[in-house]
Design a protein around this motif. Structure first.
Motif, PDB file in Angstrom:
ATOM      1  N   LEU A   1      11.262  -2.275 -13.512  1.00 54.95           N
ATOM      2  CA  LEU A   1      11.418  -3.732 -13.504  1.00 54.95           C
ATOM      3  C   LEU A   1      11.397  -4.281 -12.076  1.00 54.95           C
ATOM      4  O   LEU A   1      10.737  -5.290 -11.801  1.00 54.95           O
ATOM      5  N   LEU A   2      12.121  -3.624 -11.189  1.00 54.52           N
ATOM      6  CA  LEU A   2      12.111  -4.043  -9.780  1.00 54.52           C
ATOM      7  C   LEU A   2      10.711  -3.952  -9.192  1.00 54.52           C
ATOM      8  O   LEU A   2      10.264  -4.838  -8.463  1.00 54.52           O
ATOM      9  N   THR A   3      10.029  -2.862  -9.503  1.00 56.59           N
ATOM     10  CA  THR A   3       8.667  -2.659  -9.005  1.00 56.59           C
ATOM     11  C   THR A   3       7.760  -3.790  -9.462  1.00 56.59           C
ATOM     12  O   THR A   3       7.018  -4.374  -8.662  1.00 56.59           O
ATOM     13  N   THR A   4       7.826  -4.111 -10.740  1.00 57.12           N
ATOM     14  CA  THR A   4       6.983  -5.168 -11.291  1.00 57.12           C
ATOM     15  C   THR A   4       7.269  -6.507 -10.612  1.00 57.12           C
ATOM     16  O   THR A   4       6.341  -7.207 -10.195  1.00 57.12           O
TER      17      THR A   4
ATOM     18  N   GLU B   1       0.836  -1.214   0.000  1.00 54.76           N
ATOM     19  CA  GLU B   1       0.000   0.000   0.000  1.00 54.76           C
ATOM     20  C   GLU B   1       0.862   1.251   0.000  1.00 54.76           C
ATOM     21  O   GLU B   1       0.571   2.224  -0.694  1.00 54.76           O
ATOM     22  N   GLN B   2       1.932   1.246   0.783  1.00 47.57           N
ATOM     23  CA  GLN B   2       2.831   2.402   0.824  1.00 47.57           C
ATOM     24  C   GLN B   2       3.503   2.616  -0.531  1.00 47.57           C
ATOM     25  O   GLN B   2       3.687   3.757  -0.965  1.00 47.57           O
ATOM     26  N   LEU B   3       3.862   1.533  -1.206  1.00 46.34           N
ATOM     27  CA  LEU B   3       4.499   1.648  -2.519  1.00 46.34           C
ATOM     28  C   LEU B   3       3.560   2.282  -3.543  1.00 46.34           C
ATOM     29  O   LEU B   3       4.002   3.072  -4.377  1.00 46.34           O
ATOM     30  N   VAL B   4       2.293   1.937  -3.471  1.00 44.14           N
ATOM     31  CA  VAL B   4       1.323   2.542  -4.385  1.00 44.14           C
ATOM     32  C   VAL B   4       1.280   4.052  -4.168  1.00 44.14           C
ATOM     33  O   VAL B   4       1.313   4.835  -5.122  1.00 44.14           O
TER      34      VAL B   4
ATOM     35  N   GLN C   1      13.452   7.220  -1.317  1.00 46.78           N
ATOM     36  CA  GLN C   1      12.496   6.620  -0.387  1.00 46.78           C
ATOM     37  C   GLN C   1      11.810   5.423  -1.041  1.00 46.78           C
ATOM     38  O   GLN C   1      11.619   4.382  -0.412  1.00 46.78           O
ATOM     39  N   TYR C   2      11.467   5.561  -2.299  1.00 47.09           N
ATOM     40  CA  TYR C   2      10.819   4.477  -3.032  1.00 47.09           C
ATOM     41  C   TYR C   2      11.752   3.260  -3.125  1.00 47.09           C
ATOM     42  O   TYR C   2      11.324   2.120  -2.894  1.00 47.09           O
ATOM     43  N   LEU C   3      13.022   3.490  -3.434  1.00 46.71           N
ATOM     44  CA  LEU C   3      13.989   2.397  -3.506  1.00 46.71           C
ATOM     45  C   LEU C   3      14.175   1.717  -2.148  1.00 46.71           C
ATOM     46  O   LEU C   3      14.289   0.490  -2.062  1.00 46.71           O
ATOM     47  N   GLN C   4      14.185   2.506  -1.089  1.00 45.97           N
ATOM     48  CA  GLN C   4      14.292   1.936   0.257  1.00 45.97           C
ATOM     49  C   GLN C   4      13.096   1.047   0.555  1.00 45.97           C
ATOM     50  O   GLN C   4      13.232  -0.038   1.123  1.00 45.97           O
ATOM     51  N   ARG C   5      11.921   1.500   0.147  1.00 51.76           N
ATOM     52  CA  ARG C   5      10.723   0.709   0.403  1.00 51.76           C
ATOM     53  C   ARG C   5      10.721  -0.573  -0.436  1.00 51.76           C
ATOM     54  O   ARG C   5      10.313  -1.630   0.038  1.00 51.76           O
ATOM     55  N   LEU C   6      11.190  -0.490  -1.685  1.00 52.02           N
ATOM     56  CA  LEU C   6      11.318  -1.703  -2.502  1.00 52.02           C
ATOM     57  C   LEU C   6      12.283  -2.686  -1.851  1.00 52.02           C
ATOM     58  O   LEU C   6      12.023  -3.893  -1.812  1.00 52.02           O
ATOM     59  N   ASP C   7      13.389  -2.172  -1.343  1.00 52.25           N
ATOM     60  CA  ASP C   7      14.369  -3.023  -0.679  1.00 52.25           C
ATOM     61  C   ASP C   7      13.769  -3.674   0.566  1.00 52.25           C
ATOM     62  O   ASP C   7      13.980  -4.865   0.822  1.00 52.25           O
ATOM     63  N   TYR C   8      13.007  -2.915   1.324  1.00 46.51           N
ATOM     64  CA  TYR C   8      12.347  -3.457   2.512  1.00 46.51           C
ATOM     65  C   TYR C   8      11.350  -4.545   2.113  1.00 46.51           C
ATOM     66  O   TYR C   8      11.294  -5.615   2.741  1.00 46.51           O
ATOM     67  N   LEU C   9      10.591  -4.306   1.037  1.00 44.85           N
ATOM     68  CA  LEU C   9       9.652  -5.317   0.557  1.00 44.85           C
ATOM     69  C   LEU C   9      10.404  -6.589   0.170  1.00 44.85           C
ATOM     70  O   LEU C   9       9.972  -7.697   0.491  1.00 44.85           O
ATOM     71  N   LYS C  10      11.529  -6.441  -0.485  1.00 43.53           N
ATOM     72  CA  LYS C  10      12.343  -7.601  -0.861  1.00 43.53           C
ATOM     73  C   LYS C  10      12.698  -8.420   0.378  1.00 43.53           C
ATOM     74  O   LYS C  10      12.547  -9.649   0.382  1.00 43.53           O
ATOM     75  N   PHE C  11      13.156  -7.770   1.430  1.00 40.19           N
ATOM     76  CA  PHE C  11      13.533  -8.500   2.644  1.00 40.19           C
ATOM     77  C   PHE C  11      12.328  -9.124   3.333  1.00 40.19           C
ATOM     78  O   PHE C  11      12.420 -10.230   3.869  1.00 40.19           O
ATOM     79  N   LEU C  12      11.188  -8.452   3.308  1.00 45.93           N
ATOM     80  CA  LEU C  12       9.971  -9.059   3.866  1.00 45.93           C
ATOM     81  C   LEU C  12       9.570 -10.302   3.073  1.00 45.93           C
ATOM     82  O   LEU C  12       9.152 -11.306   3.655  1.00 45.93           O
TER      83      LEU C  12
ATOM     84  N   SER D   1       4.602   9.875  -6.209  1.00 48.26           N
ATOM     85  CA  SER D   1       5.622  10.843  -5.800  1.00 48.26           C
ATOM     86  C   SER D   1       6.917  10.618  -6.558  1.00 48.26           C
ATOM     87  O   SER D   1       7.558  11.566  -7.009  1.00 48.26           O
ATOM     88  N   PHE D   2       7.296   9.366  -6.693  1.00 47.43           N
ATOM     89  CA  PHE D   2       8.499   9.021  -7.441  1.00 47.43           C
ATOM     90  C   PHE D   2       8.377   9.479  -8.890  1.00 47.43           C
ATOM     91  O   PHE D   2       9.346   9.972  -9.482  1.00 47.43           O
ATOM     92  N   GLN D   3       7.190   9.366  -9.457  1.00 52.16           N
ATOM     93  CA  GLN D   3       6.966   9.752 -10.857  1.00 52.16           C
ATOM     94  C   GLN D   3       7.293  11.227 -11.107  1.00 52.16           C
ATOM     95  O   GLN D   3       7.733  11.588 -12.186  1.00 52.16           O
ATOM     96  N   GLU D   4       7.114  12.059 -10.093  1.00 50.05           N
ATOM     97  CA  GLU D   4       7.399  13.497 -10.234  1.00 50.05           C
ATOM     98  C   GLU D   4       8.876  13.752 -10.513  1.00 50.05           C
ATOM     99  O   GLU D   4       9.230  14.756 -11.121  1.00 50.05           O
TER     100      GLU D   4
END
Length: 142
Positions: A57-60, A22-25, A112-123, A30-33
């Motif tokens: 690609l990472l997001t997908t 949900e946070q990534l969505v 921030q978006y990359l950090q959240r992707l990285d956190y999702l990866k670890f989860l 914001s990242f798109q800006e």
């Protein structure tokens, strides 16, 4: 040092994954800006993906795995997926490393978006490891 975030059980990890999805969505817009600035500062070459394409690609990949867990509570081929995620580079990708450690004030939303992707990866890795332990216990019990 471990590459996982230890949680009590797969259900707890699944709840955390759903929150991060949900946070990534929310973070995605914001990242798109920042994309025009990123494309200007890190132009694509013909031999590799652009920085934005690498992030997409990472997001997908990561959101795809997260959504499988969110909607079905399962992932096909746990071992293969775990290996894939453990070998999935985020900041190890040269272009993303360069972006992330560039001028800190230039891309705060993207970082921030990359950090959240990285956190999702670890989860996801933690969820998969917990699911594999549960599967192994179920096999031993039968």
């Amino acid at each position: 040092m471990s590459n996982t975030i230890n949680v009590v059980n797969p259900e707890q990890a699944q709840r955390k994954i759903m929150v991060v999805l949900e946070q990534l969505v929310a973070d995605y817009s914001s990242f798109q800006e920042e994309i025009p600035i990123i494309n200007q500062e890190f132009p694509a070459d013909e031999e590799s993906f652009s920085v934005v394409e690498e992030i997409e690609l990472l997001t997908t990949d990561l959101r795809g795995y997260g959504n499988q867990i969110k909607y079905s509570g399962a992932i096909q081929d746990l071992h293969k997926t775990l290996t894939t995620l453990k070998n999935l580079p985020i900041l190890e990708t040269p272009s993303l490393f360069k972006l992330y450690f560039s001028n800190l004030s230039l891309f705060p939303k993207t970082k921030q978006y990359l950090q959240r992707l990285d956190y999702l990866k670890f989860l996801l890795i933690d969820w998969l490891e917990q699911a594999m332990k549960t599967s192994a216990r179920d096999i031993k019990a039968s």
